[in-house]
Write an enzyme that holds these catalytic residues in place. Structure first.
Site, PDB file in Angstrom:
ATOM      1  N   ASP A  78       0.834  -1.209   0.000  1.00  0.00           N
ATOM      2  CA  ASP A  78       0.000   0.000   0.000  1.00  0.00           C
ATOM      3  C   ASP A  78       0.867   1.258   0.000  1.00  0.00           C
ATOM      4  OD1 ASP A  78       0.767  -0.685   2.704  1.00  0.00           O
ATOM      5  OD2 ASP A  78      -0.659   0.805   3.443  1.00  0.00           O
ATOM      6  N   ASP A 106       8.563   4.514  -1.545  1.00  0.00           N
ATOM      7  CA  ASP A 106       7.975   3.847  -0.375  1.00  0.00           C
ATOM      8  C   ASP A 106       6.762   3.026  -0.798  1.00  0.00           C
ATOM      9  OD1 ASP A 106       7.174   3.129   2.158  1.00  0.00           O
ATOM     10  OD2 ASP A 106       6.646   5.130   2.821  1.00  0.00           O
ATOM     11  N   GLU A 138       0.108  -1.136   5.660  1.00  0.00           N
ATOM     12  CA  GLU A 138       1.233  -0.709   6.502  1.00  0.00           C
ATOM     13  C   GLU A 138       1.063   0.755   6.882  1.00  0.00           C
ATOM     14  OE1 GLU A 138       5.225   0.984   7.473  1.00  0.00           O
ATOM     15  OE2 GLU A 138       3.886   1.569   5.877  1.00  0.00           O
ATOM     16  N   GLU A 139       0.691   1.557   5.884  1.00  0.00           N
ATOM     17  CA  GLU A 139       0.625   3.008   6.098  1.00  0.00           C
ATOM     18  C   GLU A 139      -0.475   3.408   7.075  1.00  0.00           C
ATOM     19  OE1 GLU A 139       2.877   4.919   5.148  1.00  0.00           O
ATOM     20  OE2 GLU A 139       3.811   4.107   3.350  1.00  0.00           O
TER      21      GLU A 139
HETATM   22 ZN   LIG Z   1       6.788   2.394   3.839  1.00  0.00          ZN
END
Ligand SMILES: [Zn+2]
Length: 376
Positions: A78, A106, A138-139
């Protein structure tokens, strides 16, 4: 396929955290199956009912159960949202040796490097199992990785977690904790202050005590971090309803980033003591603490085989990170973990995030050598 083309394909699939990541997982799944990796999808519904999927691709093992994976390469699928005005956000664009696009840095660059490294190796030579782990959310709060950890979905001995570190290995990281504090008062007409009790004034007193707590936290020093202690932040505050009403409620967020090894409850414990001391001088002082997150930090020993190896391969000494990563979840699964990836965290999450082409190529080399070292 070249690592740049793979990165372009990954950036071309919009995988902002709010959307389902099924499309990018389908893509990664096909790429892994094409080189005979065994894939396992671990789907779940997020809090809005959107399907999210963690994917594990395994090489060099016959069964999933209790397989000890020698090395896991972990990347989140993500990305943070992008400004609609960034017209090339999902079209990888090269300029002056840099590749631009949402997620380019990222963390799709790391994922592209991982796929390229594995595709270029002769997997028939694998002697110990290798896993590629692609996570969701994750974010938003490491939700995908936390699910993997809760389900004990794999048992890695070593894990390289992809995050933009400009290819410096990071062997330790601070934790991330968050709480919302609600201070209650008693509403009244502001012309008659003795009838009410201002929640804003009470919150201000409590925040002054929080400043004192932040000084106390400096006693627990970890010299490898910058700054070398747990930090606090009151990032948002909101209270009252009108200029001439004594505020009945005031809320603020309290965020703290703990040094590894410190109990994440140390800050709430100190906060409760501060509240008790407020209640001694103001018996009707009322306050609620709602805990949001308590993600612990991690600290992989500096002399571990993994840290030493990645230092040697990258040519850089191991450092520490102050931002949250999925390394603690890999450690929960039994791994020693380092964080490493191409690109700079300071350009991640920005419009125009990019990864330098040379770092992308170097990452392929580092990961190739790490797989050879652990699994061949
Ligand atoms: Zn990251």
């Amino acid at each position: 396929m070249s690592v740049e083309k793979t990165l372009a394909a990954l950036v071309g699939i919009d995988s902002v955290s709010a959307r389902s990541n099924a499309e990018i997982i389908d893509y990664l799944s096909k790429r892994c199956q094409a080189i005979s990796l065994r894939v396992r999808r671990l789907p779940y519904l997020d809090e809005f009912g959107v399907e999210k999927i963690n994917l594990i691709a395994l090489a060099g093992a016959e069964s999933w159960d209790a397989t000890l994976v020698e090395l896991a390469l972990v990347g989140h699928t993500d990305t943070v949202p992008y400004d609609p005005a960034w017209s090339n956000a999902t079209t990888l664009t090269e300029q002056d040796g840099k590749l631009y696009g949402r997620g380019a840095c990222d963390t799709k660059a790391f994922i592209a490097a991982t796929l390229t490294a594995v595709e270029n190796l002769d997997l028939k030579l694998l002697r110990r199992p290798l896993a590629l782990v692609f996570t969701a959310d994750e974010e938003l709060g490491l939700f995908g990785a936390k699910r993997l950890a809760a389900a004990q979905a794999l048992h890695p001995r070593n894990a390289i977690v992809g995050e933009p570190t400009s290819l410096q290995p990071m062997r330790a990281g601070k934790g991330y904790c968050l709480a919302e504090v609600t201070v209650l008062g008693r509403e009244a007409h502001s012309a008659y202050p003795t009838v009410g009790a201002s929640a804003i004034v009470r919150a201000a007193r409590l925040i002054t005590q929080i400043e004192t707590i932040s000084e106390q936290l400096k006693d627990d020093q970890h010299s490898e971090f910058d700054p070398p202690y747990t930090t606090l932040n009151v990032g948002l505050i909101r209270g009252g309803t009108a200029k001439n009403v004594i505020a009945g409620e005031c809320r603020f967020t309290l965020e703290w980033r703990t040094v590894p090894g410190q109990n994440p409850n140390r800050v709430p414990d100190l906060l409760r003591l501060a509240i008790e001391s407020e209640q001694q001088s103001d018996p009707s002082f009322a306050c609620e603490i709602a805990a949001g997150r308590t993600d612990e930090g991690f600290d992989t020993p500096a002399d571990s085989e993994l840290v030493r190896l990645v230092e040697e391969l990258s040519g850089r000494p191991a450092g520490t990170v102050a931002f949250g990563t999925e390394a603690p979840q890999m450690i929960e699964l039994g791994a020693e973990a380092v964080v490493l990836g191409p690109g700079d965290i300071r350009v991640a999450h920005r419009t125009g995030e990019f990864v330098p082409v040379d770092e992308l190529h170097k990452c392929v080399q580092v990961l190739t050598s790490a797989i050879r070292h652990f699994c061949f």
